[in-house]
Write a protein that holds these residues in place. Structure first.
Motif, mmCIF file in Angstrom:
data_model
loop_
_atom_site.group_PDB
_atom_site.id
_atom_site.type_symbol
_atom_site.label_atom_id
_atom_site.label_comp_id
_atom_site.label_asym_id
_atom_site.label_seq_id
_atom_site.Cartn_x
_atom_site.Cartn_y
_atom_site.Cartn_z
ATOM 1 N N SER A 78 38.393 34.108 43.126
ATOM 2 C CA SER A 78 37.909 34.390 41.767
ATOM 3 C C SER A 78 38.937 35.238 41.025
ATOM 4 O O SER A 78 39.232 34.981 39.856
ATOM 5 N N LEU A 79 39.488 36.241 41.715
ATOM 6 C CA LEU A 79 40.508 37.093 41.097
ATOM 7 C C LEU A 79 41.763 36.297 40.755
ATOM 8 O O LEU A 79 42.340 36.465 39.681
ATOM 9 N N ILE A 80 42.173 35.425 41.658
ATOM 10 C CA ILE A 80 43.342 34.572 41.406
ATOM 11 C C ILE A 80 43.081 33.673 40.204
ATOM 12 O O ILE A 80 43.932 33.520 39.321
ATOM 13 N N TYR A 81 41.901 33.077 40.140
ATOM 14 C CA TYR A 81 41.525 32.203 39.033
ATOM 15 C C TYR A 81 41.621 32.955 37.705
ATOM 16 O O TYR A 81 42.209 32.462 36.745
ATOM 17 N N PHE A 82 41.058 34.166 37.652
ATOM 18 C CA PHE A 82 41.098 34.948 36.415
ATOM 19 C C PHE A 82 42.507 35.387 36.077
ATOM 20 O O PHE A 82 42.866 35.463 34.903
ATOM 21 N N ASN A 83 43.303 35.654 37.075
ATOM 22 C CA ASN A 83 44.695 36.017 36.829
ATOM 23 C C ASN A 83 45.456 34.830 36.232
ATOM 24 O O ASN A 83 46.182 34.989 35.249
ATOM 25 N N HIS A 84 45.257 33.653 36.765
ATOM 26 C CA HIS A 84 45.926 32.452 36.246
ATOM 27 C C HIS A 84 45.440 32.104 34.845
ATOM 28 O O HIS A 84 46.207 31.576 34.041
ATOM 29 N N ALA A 85 44.177 32.401 34.561
ATOM 30 C CA ALA A 85 43.614 32.125 33.232
ATOM 31 C C ALA A 85 43.942 33.247 32.239
ATOM 32 O O ALA A 85 43.507 33.201 31.091
ATOM 33 N N LEU A 86 44.702 34.237 32.702
ATOM 34 C CA LEU A 86 45.115 35.392 31.901
ATOM 35 C C LEU A 86 43.926 36.235 31.426
ATOM 36 O O LEU A 86 43.992 36.876 30.382
ATOM 37 N N LEU A 87 42.851 36.227 32.202
ATOM 38 C CA LEU A 87 41.688 37.047 31.880
ATOM 39 C C LEU A 87 41.756 38.406 32.570
ATOM 40 O O LEU A 87 41.124 39.355 32.129
ATOM 41 N N LEU A 88 42.487 38.468 33.669
ATOM 42 C CA LEU A 88 42.758 39.725 34.364
ATOM 43 C C LEU A 88 44.251 39.783 34.638
ATOM 44 O O LEU A 88 44.864 38.769 34.958
ATOM 45 N N GLU A 89 44.808 40.960 34.517
ATOM 46 C CA GLU A 89 46.222 41.134 34.817
ATOM 47 C C GLU A 89 46.386 41.552 36.258
ATOM 48 O O GLU A 89 45.465 42.060 36.886
ATOM 49 N N LYS A 90 47.580 41.384 36.762
ATOM 50 C CA LYS A 90 47.826 41.631 38.163
ATOM 51 C C LYS A 90 47.725 43.086 38.606
ATOM 52 O O LYS A 90 47.656 43.315 39.796
ATOM 53 N N PRO A 91 47.632 44.078 37.747
ATOM 54 C CA PRO A 91 47.459 45.409 38.293
ATOM 55 C C PRO A 91 46.179 45.566 39.107
ATOM 56 O O PRO A 91 45.983 46.594 39.704
ATOM 57 N N ILE A 92 45.343 44.513 39.141
ATOM 58 C CA ILE A 92 44.244 44.596 40.083
ATOM 59 C C ILE A 92 44.883 44.682 41.453
ATOM 60 O O ILE A 92 45.896 44.049 41.717
ATOM 61 N N LYS A 93 44.360 45.496 42.305
ATOM 62 C CA LYS A 93 44.935 45.703 43.626
ATOM 63 C C LYS A 93 44.600 44.472 44.477
ATOM 64 O O LYS A 93 43.533 44.385 45.036
ATOM 65 N N MET A 94 45.537 43.544 44.553
ATOM 66 C CA MET A 94 45.268 42.296 45.268
ATOM 67 C C MET A 94 45.215 42.518 46.769
ATOM 68 O O MET A 94 44.570 41.784 47.486
ATOM 69 N N GLN A 95 45.879 43.538 47.266
ATOM 70 C CA GLN A 95 45.801 43.863 48.686
ATOM 71 C C GLN A 95 44.743 44.917 48.887
ATOM 72 O O GLN A 95 44.534 45.762 48.029
ATOM 73 N N SER A 96 44.101 44.900 50.021
ATOM 74 C CA SER A 96 43.082 45.908 50.307
ATOM 75 C C SER A 96 43.703 47.189 50.822
ATOM 76 O O SER A 96 44.826 47.327 51.082
#
Length: 80
Positions: free
Chosen positions: A62-80
């Motif tokens: 879901s996070l990847i999808y939103f990132n590709h759709a430019l709805l969320l930027e990558k500063p979301i911490k993709m790694q845990s």
């Protein structure tokens, strides 16, 4: 109940970020698990590969999808 389809995760995941804060995938998993009333047992369900849980996989994609759709930027911490 098993883990819902990928599409069911889109709105709950997007709502998490409405406060403008950054969250890791694991933080999102905990929040989504509570929001969607997913049991502890279902949250532990592994993918066929055995490498990750189905819950974490759904949240991650879901996070990847939103990132590709430019709805969320990558500063979301993709790694845990």
């Amino acid at each position: 109940m098993s883990i819902p389809s990928f599409q069911s995760f889109l709105l709950p995941v997007l709502e998490i970020f409405s406060d403008g804060k950054m969250y890791s995938v694991d933080e999102c998993c905990h929040i989504v698990k509570d929001k969607m009333n997913i049991s502890d047992e279902d949250a532990q369900e592994l993918l066929p590969s055995g490498m990750d849980t189905r819950l974490r996989n759904r949240v991650y994609w879901s996070l990847i999808y939103f990132n590709h759709a430019l709805l969320l930027e990558k500063p979301i911490k993709m790694q845990s």
